[in-house]
Motif scaffolding. Structure first.
Motif, mmCIF file in Angstrom:
data_model
loop_
_atom_site.group_PDB
_atom_site.id
_atom_site.type_symbol
_atom_site.label_atom_id
_atom_site.label_comp_id
_atom_site.label_asym_id
_atom_site.label_seq_id
_atom_site.Cartn_x
_atom_site.Cartn_y
_atom_site.Cartn_z
ATOM 1 N N UNK A 104 -3.271 7.661 -4.223
ATOM 2 C CA UNK A 104 -1.931 6.932 -3.877
ATOM 3 C C UNK A 104 -2.525 5.577 -3.280
ATOM 4 N N UNK A 105 -2.019 4.700 -3.494
ATOM 5 C CA UNK A 105 -2.126 3.293 -2.792
ATOM 6 C C UNK A 105 -1.353 3.388 -1.282
ATOM 7 N N UNK A 106 -1.940 2.641 -0.393
ATOM 8 C CA UNK A 106 -1.302 2.685 0.802
ATOM 9 C C UNK A 106 0.144 2.208 0.994
ATOM 10 N N UNK A 107 0.554 2.472 2.070
ATOM 11 C CA UNK A 107 2.258 2.018 2.286
ATOM 12 C C UNK A 107 2.407 2.225 3.717
ATOM 13 N N UNK A 167 2.613 6.310 -7.037
ATOM 14 C CA UNK A 167 4.073 5.783 -7.138
ATOM 15 C C UNK A 167 3.899 4.529 -6.217
ATOM 16 N N UNK A 168 3.395 4.424 -4.985
ATOM 17 C CA UNK A 168 3.257 3.182 -4.271
ATOM 18 C C UNK A 168 2.410 2.081 -5.061
ATOM 19 N N UNK A 169 1.483 2.488 -5.529
ATOM 20 C CA UNK A 169 0.579 1.458 -6.432
ATOM 21 C C UNK A 169 1.518 0.731 -7.421
ATOM 22 N N UNK A 170 2.213 1.638 -8.320
ATOM 23 C CA UNK A 170 2.986 1.257 -9.330
ATOM 24 C C UNK A 170 3.991 -0.006 -8.684
ATOM 25 N N UNK A 171 4.537 0.342 -7.661
ATOM 26 C CA UNK A 171 5.750 -0.467 -7.242
ATOM 27 C C UNK A 171 5.011 -1.703 -6.773
ATOM 28 N N UNK A 172 3.949 -1.713 -5.864
ATOM 29 C CA UNK A 172 3.215 -2.763 -5.591
ATOM 30 C C UNK A 172 3.107 -3.807 -6.500
ATOM 31 N N UNK A 173 2.206 -3.165 -7.679
ATOM 32 C CA UNK A 173 1.813 -4.042 -8.745
ATOM 33 C C UNK A 173 2.924 -4.819 -9.514
#
Length: 327
Positions: free
Chosen positions: A81-84, A57-63
Motif C-alpha cells: 500500500x502507498x502511504x496516507x 487502494x491508496x495508491x490507485x486513488x492518489x494516482x
C-alpha cells in the motif's frame, strides 16, 4: 515554460478536515513532497511528469487524483500500500488523526521506477529528486545513481533532500541543492543557525558536489551560494495561513525557470515568490501564476556582506497591495 520531471518514489493520499461554520469540510488530495512541487509547477505553466510507485487502494486513488490535476504520471504498479494520512485542521492547527507511511519498495519496483525516471529525465532535461515519507522506502544509493546518470546525460538535477539522501545525491553531482536551515543544523552539517555557520555548511555542500545551494531560514532571508558568492534573498513576509509546502513551492519555482532556460538568480527570485504566496493559502503547493510573478518584483538578492542579519519585512495586506501595484 519547459518540462520538469519529478522523481516522487511514494506519493501519499491525504485527507484533511477543515471547519466551515461548524460543519466538517473534508478534502481528499494526493500529497507528499513531489506532489506539492508538481502542483506549483503546473500553476506556473510548466509541463510536469511524475515518476512514482502507486500501491494498493491508496495508491490507485492518489494516482488518479494526480493525473486529474494535469500531471503526466509514469507509474509503477506496486505491491502493498502507498502511504496516507488524515489531518484535522478544525482547531486552526494540523492535528494528526491517523498516518501510514506506506510499504517499502521492492527491488523490481525500484528497477522499473529508475528506468522510467532516467528516460523521462533525459527527454525533459530538468529533474527534481524528491524524498519519501518513509525513510527506508528507497535505498539512499538510488539517489546517488540517479544524480550521476542524469548528470552524465546533461540534465539539470535539483534536490530538496536532507540527511543520507542528500549525501548520496551530492556524491552523484547536483546543479542545485535547496535545504532548510534547521535541516542543516539537525543533521550536524551546520554548527548552528547563525549566517556564518550556515555559509560554512553551504560551502561544504558545494565541495561535496553541489554547483549552487539555497538555504531557507523561515522568517529570515534565504541564503544563496552561487559561483562561490553568497547572497541574501529578501522577500516581504506575508500573512501566513499554513507554512507547509512553502519550501517545495520554492523548489518548484526554481526548477520551472531553469527548465525554461533562465538564470539561477531569476529562478531563485521566482521560487522565493512562489514559496511566499503558498503560505497565504490552505492548499499545499498551490498558487496563482500572475500573483507570483507580481510578488517576484518584491524579491531582492543582495550580497551577504551588505545585508547580513537584516530582518525580514512583514507587511500588512494594504501595504503589500500598494507595493504590488507599484511594480
Amino acid at each position: 515554460m519547459g518540462t520538469v520531471v519529478i522523481f516522487a518514489p511514494s506519493p501519499v493520499l491525504t485527507v484533511t478536515v477543515e471547519d466551515i461554520d461548524g460543519t466538517a469540510d473534508i478534502h481528499v488530495h494526493a500529497g507528499g513532497q513531489g506532489v506539492w512541487q508538481a502542483r506549483m509547477l503546473l500553476a506556473l505553466g510548466t509541463s510536469v511528469t511524475m515518476c512514482g510507485v502507486f500501491s494498493g487502494e491508496t495508491g490507485r486513488v492518489a494516482r488518479h487524483l494526480i493525473s486529474d490535476e494535469g500531471v503526466r504520471v509514469l507509474s509503477v504498479e506496486g505491491q502493498g500500500n502507498s502511504g496516507a494520512y488524515i489531518h484535522d485542521r478544525r482547531g486552526g492547527e494540523r492535528r494528526v488523526v491517523a498516518e501510514s507511511p506506506g510499504d517499502q519498495l521492492t527491488r523490481h519496483e525500484l528497477d522499473q521506477l529508475y528506468g522510467l525516471t532516467l528516460q523521462a529525465g533525459m527527454d525533459a532535461g530538468t529533474v527534481i529528486l524528491s524524498g519519501a515519507v518513509r525513510e527506508d522506502a528507497v535505498p539512499v544509493d538510488v539517489y546517488r545513481r540517479l544524480a550521476a546518470d542524469l548528470g552524465t546525460a546533461g540534465c539539470t538535477v535539483v534536490t530538496d533532500l536532507a540527511g543520507e539522501r542528500l549525501a548520496a545525491a551530492l556524491a552523484g553531482g547536483l546543479a542545485v541543492v535547496k535545504i532548510a536551515d534547521n535541516e542543516l543544523v539537525d543533521s550536524g552539517r551546520a554548527a548552528g543557525p547563525e549566517p556564518h555557520q550556515l555559509v560554512e555548511a553551504m560551502r561544504t555542500l558545494a565541495d561535496e558536489g553541489a554547483r549552487s545551494v539555497i538555504v531557507t531560514r523561515a522568517h529570515h532571508p534565504s541564503l544563496l551560494l552561487d559561483e562561490g558568492e553568497v547572497s541574501e534573498v529578501h522577500m516581504p513576509e506575508l500573512q501566513s495561513v499554513d507554512p507547509h509546502g512553502a519550501g517545495d513551492s520554492l523548489t518548484a519555482g526554481v526548477a520551472a525557470v531553469l527548465a525554461d532556460g533562465g538564470s539561477l538568480h531569476e529562478a531563485v527570485v521566482l521560487g522565493t515568490a512562489a514559496g511566499a504566496q503558498n503560505v497565504t493559502r490552505h492548499g499545499l503547493g498551490s498558487g496563482e501564476a500572475e500573483a507570483i510573478r507580481r510578488l517576484a518584483g518584491l524579491v531582492r538578492i543582495v550580497p551577504l556582506e551588505a545585508g547580513e542579519a537584516e530582518p525580514a519585512q512583514q507587511l500588512s495586506p494594504d501595504e503589500l497591495a500598494r507595493k504590488i501595484r507599484e511594480q
